[in-house]
Design an enzyme around this catalytic site. Structure first.
Site, PDB file in Angstrom:
ATOM      1  CG  ASP A   1     -37.582  -6.697 -15.978  1.00 43.36           C
ATOM      2  OD1 ASP A   1     -37.889  -7.115 -14.845  1.00 43.36           O
ATOM      3  OD2 ASP A   1     -38.232  -5.813 -16.570  1.00 43.36           O
TER       4      ASP A   1
ATOM      5  CG  ASP B   1     -33.602  -4.253  -8.527  1.00 36.61           C
ATOM      6  OD1 ASP B   1     -34.097  -3.194  -8.106  1.00 36.61           O
ATOM      7  OD2 ASP B   1     -34.272  -5.296  -8.673  1.00 36.61           O
TER       8      ASP B   1
ATOM      9  CD  GLU C   1     -37.106  -3.746  -6.463  1.00 38.56           C
ATOM     10  OE1 GLU C   1     -38.308  -3.902  -6.155  1.00 38.56           O
ATOM     11  OE2 GLU C   1     -36.616  -4.102  -7.565  1.00 38.56           O
TER      12      GLU C   1
END
Length: 281
Positions: free
Chosen positions: A80, A169, A171
């Site tokens: 990634d 994503d 986080e």
């Protein structure tokens, strides 16, 4: 001799009162920023420093060996990338056995990766299956707004067998409070807002990238997404370990941030035909 007209006097008095009211209103109007659109997104200080896993090592630690975990069967190697890597040597990665890639497309509702075209198209051109991901900022704007921005700036999906569903994503906050100032219920609602909007726009349920520790802290370990959204989990060690609630298995494992050519390397949990099936939908 002038004729006295009562109606004219009243109109003059009314006009004077209107002017006085306007002057008083102007005197008490606060500067523009105080009335800024509360639905608008906030500025993002350093989006080029935010990528999938950029906050994981800081908060959770892990192995820095960069080596592949031992004993895995039927897996596919992936990477990634984001603007942090700049122009990527895709031919080198292909030659080393990498067969899929996720590319950061967006963050919030104002940032797009300036290297997106080279990374997204370049990985495709060497034969990889690739997808895009969005770095979420839940305190920046709504989930729906960020999903739409993501789809409109590279995060869409096509049934060509070479495009993975977009990834969300989730986080640690790189700009403040770990959970972006949201309660567990509010965070779950925000994620549902994003995933539902993405599904309505593309026909696919997005992948969710998150760590078990963050998920427990910020969603109360919600099991609401495990039966719907594929899981992409970061853990830099010899095993995936405990999964967030609701998921019986992971789909992608980000196992290191110090791999060759490109730091972030991933393993797809299955053989190549299953990766193709995920892309095809």
């Amino acid at each position: 001799m002038p004729v006295h007209r009562p109606g004219s006097a009243r109109r003059t008095l009314s006009a004077l009162i209107g002017i006085l009211a306007a002057l008083l209103t102007a005197a008490f109007v606060l500067p523009g920023p105080a009335f800024a659109d509360q639905g608008s997104s906030k500025a993002i200080p350093h989006p080029e420093d935010d990528w999938a896993g950029s906050q994981i090592l800081k908060h959770e630690g892990g192995s820095m060996s960069g080596g592949e975990p031992p004993g895995l069967l039927a897996t596919v190697e992936g990477v990634d990338v984001s603007s942090h890597q700049g122009n990527v040597a895709w031919s080198t990665l292909w030659s080393s056995g990498v067969r899929f890639a996720y590319v950061k497309a967006t963050e919030g509702t104002s940032y797009t990766n300036p290297y997106f075209s080279q990374q997204y198209t370049g990985s495709y051109n060497v034969g990889m299956i690739r997808g895009a991901y969005h770095f979420a900022l839940p305190d920046n704007s709504s989930g729906a707004a960020q999903a739409n921005y993501f789809v409109d700036h590279g995060g869409g999906w096509s049934k060509d067998g070479k495009t993975l569903p977009g990834a969300l994503d989730m986080e640690y906050n790189p700009y403040g409070a770990t959970c972006y100032g949201k309660s567990a219920n509010a965070m779950v609602s925000w994620i549902k807002d994003f995933t539902g909007t993405y599904k309505s726009r593309t026909g696919r349920d997005p992948v969710i990238y998150t760590s078990t520790s963050w998920w427990k802290s910020c969603t109360g370990n919600s099991a609401a997404f495990g039966g719907i959204n594929p899981l992409w989990i970061p853990r830099y060690g010899s095993s995936v370990g405990e999964l967030p609630a609701g998921w019986g298995f992971h789909t992608i494992w980000q196992y290191t941030s110090t791999g060759p050519t490109v730091g972030d390397h991933d393993k797809f949990n299955g053989a190549m035909d299953r990766l193709t099936a995920l892309a095809t939908g």
